[in-house]
Motif scaffolding. Structure first.
Motif, PDB file in Angstrom:
ATOM      1  N   ASP A  84     -22.644  31.600  -9.074  1.00  0.00           N
ATOM      2  CA  ASP A  84     -23.901  32.157  -8.578  1.00  0.00           C
ATOM      3  C   ASP A  84     -24.733  31.165  -7.778  1.00  0.00           C
ATOM      4  O   ASP A  84     -25.711  31.553  -7.141  1.00  0.00           O
ATOM      5  CB  ASP A  84     -24.754  32.653  -9.760  1.00  0.00           C
ATOM      6  N   ALA A  85     -24.384  29.885  -7.829  1.00  0.00           N
ATOM      7  CA  ALA A  85     -25.209  28.886  -7.130  1.00  0.00           C
ATOM      8  C   ALA A  85     -25.182  29.165  -5.622  1.00  0.00           C
ATOM      9  O   ALA A  85     -24.131  29.522  -5.081  1.00  0.00           O
ATOM     10  CB  ALA A  85     -24.699  27.482  -7.415  1.00  0.00           C
ATOM     11  N   PRO A  86     -26.322  28.993  -4.961  1.00  0.00           N
ATOM     12  CA  PRO A  86     -26.332  29.193  -3.511  1.00  0.00           C
ATOM     13  C   PRO A  86     -25.577  28.076  -2.798  1.00  0.00           C
ATOM     14  O   PRO A  86     -25.440  26.974  -3.328  1.00  0.00           O
ATOM     15  CB  PRO A  86     -27.830  29.137  -3.154  1.00  0.00           C
ATOM     16  N   SER A  87     -25.077  28.370  -1.612  1.00  0.00           N
ATOM     17  CA  SER A  87     -24.422  27.328  -0.809  1.00  0.00           C
ATOM     18  C   SER A  87     -25.472  26.320  -0.351  1.00  0.00           C
ATOM     19  O   SER A  87     -26.560  26.694   0.066  1.00  0.00           O
ATOM     20  CB  SER A  87     -23.763  27.944   0.427  1.00  0.00           C
ATOM     21  N   GLU A  88     -25.110  25.044  -0.455  1.00  0.00           N
ATOM     22  CA  GLU A  88     -26.037  24.014   0.025  1.00  0.00           C
ATOM     23  C   GLU A  88     -26.006  23.911   1.535  1.00  0.00           C
ATOM     24  O   GLU A  88     -26.977  23.544   2.171  1.00  0.00           O
ATOM     25  CB  GLU A  88     -25.686  22.651  -0.583  1.00  0.00           C
ATOM     26  N   PHE A  89     -24.845  24.179   2.085  1.00  0.00           N
ATOM     27  CA  PHE A  89     -24.772  24.209   3.546  1.00  0.00           C
ATOM     28  C   PHE A  89     -23.621  25.099   3.979  1.00  0.00           C
ATOM     29  O   PHE A  89     -22.741  25.451   3.187  1.00  0.00           O
ATOM     30  CB  PHE A  89     -24.649  22.803   4.148  1.00  0.00           C
ATOM     31  N   SER A  90     -23.675  25.463   5.234  1.00  0.00           N
ATOM     32  CA  SER A  90     -22.641  26.298   5.816  1.00  0.00           C
ATOM     33  C   SER A  90     -22.164  25.586   7.064  1.00  0.00           C
ATOM     34  O   SER A  90     -22.973  25.060   7.825  1.00  0.00           O
ATOM     35  CB  SER A  90     -23.237  27.662   6.178  1.00  0.00           C
ATOM     36  N   VAL A  91     -20.880  25.523   7.247  1.00  0.00           N
ATOM     37  CA  VAL A  91     -20.394  24.786   8.411  1.00  0.00           C
ATOM     38  C   VAL A  91     -19.309  25.597   9.110  1.00  0.00           C
ATOM     39  O   VAL A  91     -18.455  26.206   8.471  1.00  0.00           O
ATOM     40  CB  VAL A  91     -19.879  23.375   8.025  1.00  0.00           C
ATOM     41  N   GLU A  92     -19.406  25.625  10.421  1.00  0.00           N
ATOM     42  CA  GLU A  92     -18.368  26.285  11.201  1.00  0.00           C
ATOM     43  C   GLU A  92     -17.584  25.221  11.945  1.00  0.00           C
ATOM     44  O   GLU A  92     -18.139  24.427  12.701  1.00  0.00           O
ATOM     45  CB  GLU A  92     -18.989  27.267  12.198  1.00  0.00           C
ATOM     46  N   ILE A  93     -16.291  25.173  11.685  1.00  0.00           N
ATOM     47  CA  ILE A  93     -15.434  24.231  12.400  1.00  0.00           C
ATOM     48  C   ILE A  93     -14.968  24.894  13.694  1.00  0.00           C
ATOM     49  O   ILE A  93     -14.460  26.014  13.678  1.00  0.00           O
ATOM     50  CB  ILE A  93     -14.203  23.829  11.541  1.00  0.00           C
ATOM     51  N   THR A  94     -15.171  24.189  14.790  1.00  0.00           N
ATOM     52  CA  THR A  94     -14.838  24.755  16.101  1.00  0.00           C
ATOM     53  C   THR A  94     -13.632  24.030  16.704  1.00  0.00           C
ATOM     54  O   THR A  94     -13.206  22.984  16.204  1.00  0.00           O
ATOM     55  CB  THR A  94     -16.026  24.596  17.072  1.00  0.00           C
ATOM     56  N   ARG A  95     -13.146  24.584  17.789  1.00  0.00           N
ATOM     57  CA  ARG A  95     -12.065  23.915  18.541  1.00  0.00           C
ATOM     58  C   ARG A  95     -12.522  22.523  19.003  1.00  0.00           C
ATOM     59  O   ARG A  95     -11.712  21.599  19.068  1.00  0.00           O
ATOM     60  CB  ARG A  95     -11.663  24.747  19.760  1.00  0.00           C
ATOM     61  N   ASP A  96     -13.793  22.400  19.306  1.00  0.00           N
ATOM     62  CA  ASP A  96     -14.321  21.092  19.724  1.00  0.00           C
ATOM     63  C   ASP A  96     -14.228  20.075  18.586  1.00  0.00           C
ATOM     64  O   ASP A  96     -13.932  18.895  18.806  1.00  0.00           O
ATOM     65  CB  ASP A  96     -15.793  21.217  20.164  1.00  0.00           C
ATOM     66  N   ASP A  97     -14.507  20.534  17.361  1.00  0.00           N
ATOM     67  CA  ASP A  97     -14.395  19.631  16.209  1.00  0.00           C
ATOM     68  C   ASP A  97     -12.956  19.148  16.034  1.00  0.00           C
ATOM     69  O   ASP A  97     -12.703  17.992  15.714  1.00  0.00           O
ATOM     70  CB  ASP A  97     -14.847  20.335  14.921  1.00  0.00           C
ATOM     71  N   ILE A  98     -12.027  20.078  16.228  1.00  0.00           N
ATOM     72  CA  ILE A  98     -10.606  19.722  16.093  1.00  0.00           C
ATOM     73  C   ILE A  98     -10.214  18.731  17.189  1.00  0.00           C
ATOM     74  O   ILE A  98      -9.521  17.740  16.928  1.00  0.00           O
ATOM     75  CB  ILE A  98      -9.727  20.995  16.139  1.00  0.00           C
ATOM     76  N   ALA A  99     -10.708  18.988  18.401  1.00  0.00           N
ATOM     77  CA  ALA A  99     -10.422  18.072  19.517  1.00  0.00           C
ATOM     78  C   ALA A  99     -10.993  16.686  19.223  1.00  0.00           C
ATOM     79  O   ALA A  99     -10.375  15.666  19.545  1.00  0.00           O
ATOM     80  CB  ALA A  99     -10.993  18.634  20.812  1.00  0.00           C
ATOM     81  N   ALA A 100     -12.174  16.646  18.590  1.00  0.00           N
ATOM     82  CA  ALA A 100     -12.793  15.354  18.262  1.00  0.00           C
ATOM     83  C   ALA A 100     -11.926  14.599  17.247  1.00  0.00           C
ATOM     84  O   ALA A 100     -11.752  13.381  17.342  1.00  0.00           O
ATOM     85  CB  ALA A 100     -14.198  15.570  17.705  1.00  0.00           C
ATOM     86  N   GLU A 101     -11.352  15.322  16.274  1.00  0.00           N
ATOM     87  CA  GLU A 101     -10.457  14.679  15.306  1.00  0.00           C
ATOM     88  C   GLU A 101      -9.218  14.133  15.997  1.00  0.00           C
ATOM     89  O   GLU A 101      -8.729  13.061  15.676  1.00  0.00           O
ATOM     90  CB  GLU A 101     -10.029  15.669  14.218  1.00  0.00           C
ATOM     91  N   ARG A 102      -8.740  14.904  16.979  1.00  0.00           N
ATOM     92  CA  ARG A 102      -7.529  14.473  17.695  1.00  0.00           C
ATOM     93  C   ARG A 102      -7.777  13.157  18.428  1.00  0.00           C
ATOM     94  O   ARG A 102      -6.865  12.350  18.594  1.00  0.00           O
ATOM     95  CB  ARG A 102      -7.078  15.572  18.677  1.00  0.00           C
ATOM     96  N   GLY A 103      -9.041  12.930  18.810  1.00  0.00           N
ATOM     97  CA  GLY A 103      -9.384  11.711  19.541  1.00  0.00           C
ATOM     98  C   GLY A 103      -9.507  10.489  18.660  1.00  0.00           C
ATOM     99  O   GLY A 103      -9.658   9.375  19.153  1.00  0.00           O
ATOM    100  N   LYS A 104      -9.471  10.649  17.345  1.00  0.00           N
ATOM    101  CA  LYS A 104      -9.666   9.504  16.453  1.00  0.00           C
ATOM    102  C   LYS A 104      -8.366   8.735  16.259  1.00  0.00           C
ATOM    103  O   LYS A 104      -7.268   9.271  16.415  1.00  0.00           O
ATOM    104  CB  LYS A 104     -10.170   9.977  15.090  1.00  0.00           C
ATOM    105  N   GLU A 105      -8.558   7.483  15.890  1.00  0.00           N
ATOM    106  CA  GLU A 105      -7.417   6.610  15.673  1.00  0.00           C
ATOM    107  C   GLU A 105      -6.512   7.164  14.566  1.00  0.00           C
ATOM    108  O   GLU A 105      -6.989   7.607  13.521  1.00  0.00           O
ATOM    109  CB  GLU A 105      -7.955   5.239  15.245  1.00  0.00           C
TER     110      GLU A 105
END
Lengths: 242, 87
Positions: A32-53
């Motif tokens: 029943d606890a409310p969500s502390e945050f909500s996050v949407e992962i986008t294609r841009d987020d995935i692209a940013a991960e791809r750019g990491k070492e």
């Protein structure tokens, strides 16, 4: 959107690929606890991960889960005094121990030696990327689904008794070390934030962590004797006196 | 002379650390350890200070002779220049 509870943080997130919900299935939350945050992962987020070492060769589905982990850790640091600690974390008799070292040194191997020696007494909290949080004056380590190549984790939290730096050696030896000696190890095996407000929070957590748990350096080979030594010393250690 | 923006000194676990934040992370992603004297000089350089100012402060704060202080400051400033931490 599915809701999860990881490191005692309830949140909701979407997914583009099926990998993330499969990975996180043991952390689904229907309370029943409310969500502390909500996050949407986008294609841009995935692209940013791809750019990491080190991201070369990983599929987008896996990188999507890493993007989520990054956002969870950012939230944990900002709001919940949490950091990600690259280590193999396990618990025995309600006390947690974190083995840390650069990849390939033998953290997971040493954890395995403890399991071979102690059997069911060992709870594998997370074999690679647990979250460490400061809660009500104590430090706890939490299981997360990002659990390393051996896929070992438990959805639980345990109070940290000690952190142990693993170094390879021909013979086995263990020594207590000071916060100052452990500091560079921790700085290298935790995720450092980029902005000043978060950096101050992060350094404050690291400072308190190093002053409140037992700190050890283990030189070890791959043998039962190595596990007997580290377990024998660390499980008896008066771990709050540095 | 002045420390560049984005480099901050913090005391953590009985150590003095310099880390980069913000845009400076692109330039430097490591951690620099300073000893007590280094941290003392760094704090002066955060506000902006020339070598004479550093030397006067060091002589006032520490029991050190003038030649040693000047040599230590020169070496420290050289290291900061090499690491591109100072303008």
């Amino acid at each position: 959107m599915p809701r999860y509870k990881i490191a005692d943080i309830v949140f909701e997130t979407n997914h583009i690929y099926a990998y993330t919900p499969a990975l996180c299935k043991n952390y689904l939350y229907d309370g029943d606890a409310p969500s502390e945050f909500s996050v949407e992962i986008t294609r841009d987020d995935i692209a940013a991960e791809r750019g990491k070492e080190g991201a070369e060769g990983f599929p987008d589905a896996y990188l999507e889960s890493l993007a989520l982990f990054r956002k969870l850790c950012e939230y944990a640091l900002k709001e919940r005094e949490g950091i990600i600690f690259h280590s193999s974390a396990l618990a025995v008799d309600g006390k947690a121990y974190l083995f840390t070292a650069p990849s390939g040194t033998g953290k997971s191997t040493h954890s395995r030696l403890w399991r071979e020696m102690l059997g069911d007494k060992v709870v594998m909290i997370n074999d690679d990327k647990p979250i460490v949080r400061f809660v009500d004056g104590d430090f706890y380590v939490y299981g997360t689904p990002w659990n390393g190549k051996h896929r070992l984790d438990t959805n639980c939290r345990v109070k940290i008794a000690a952190i142990c730096e693993i170094k390879r050696g021909e013979k086995n030896s263990i020594e207590k070390i000071t916060p100052r000696e452990m500091l560079p190890v921790v700085l290298n095996q935790t995720l450092r934030p980029g902005e000043v407000a978060e950096m101050d929070k992060y350094l404050s957590i690291v400072d308190r962590l190093l002053k409140s748990v037992g700190l050890y350096r283990l030189h070890c080979n791959i043998s039962r004797e190595a596990a007997e030594l580290s377990y024998g010393v660390m499980s008896k250690g008066d771990n709050n006196e540095n | 002379m002045k420390i560049k923006d984005g480099f901050i000194l913090r005391e953590v676990a009985d150590s003095y650390l310099v880390v980069a934040v913000g845009e400076a992370v692109k330039q430097f992603n490591g951690v620099i350890n300073l000893n007590e004297t280094g941290a003392f000089l760094w704090k002066l350089l955060e506000k902006g200070c020339d070598e004479k100012g550093l030397k006067d402060a060091l002589l006032a704060e520490y029991d050190v002779d003038e030649a040693t202080a000047a040599a230590d400051i020169k070496a420290f400033v050289e290291k900061l220049k090499e690491a591109d931490l100072i303008i």
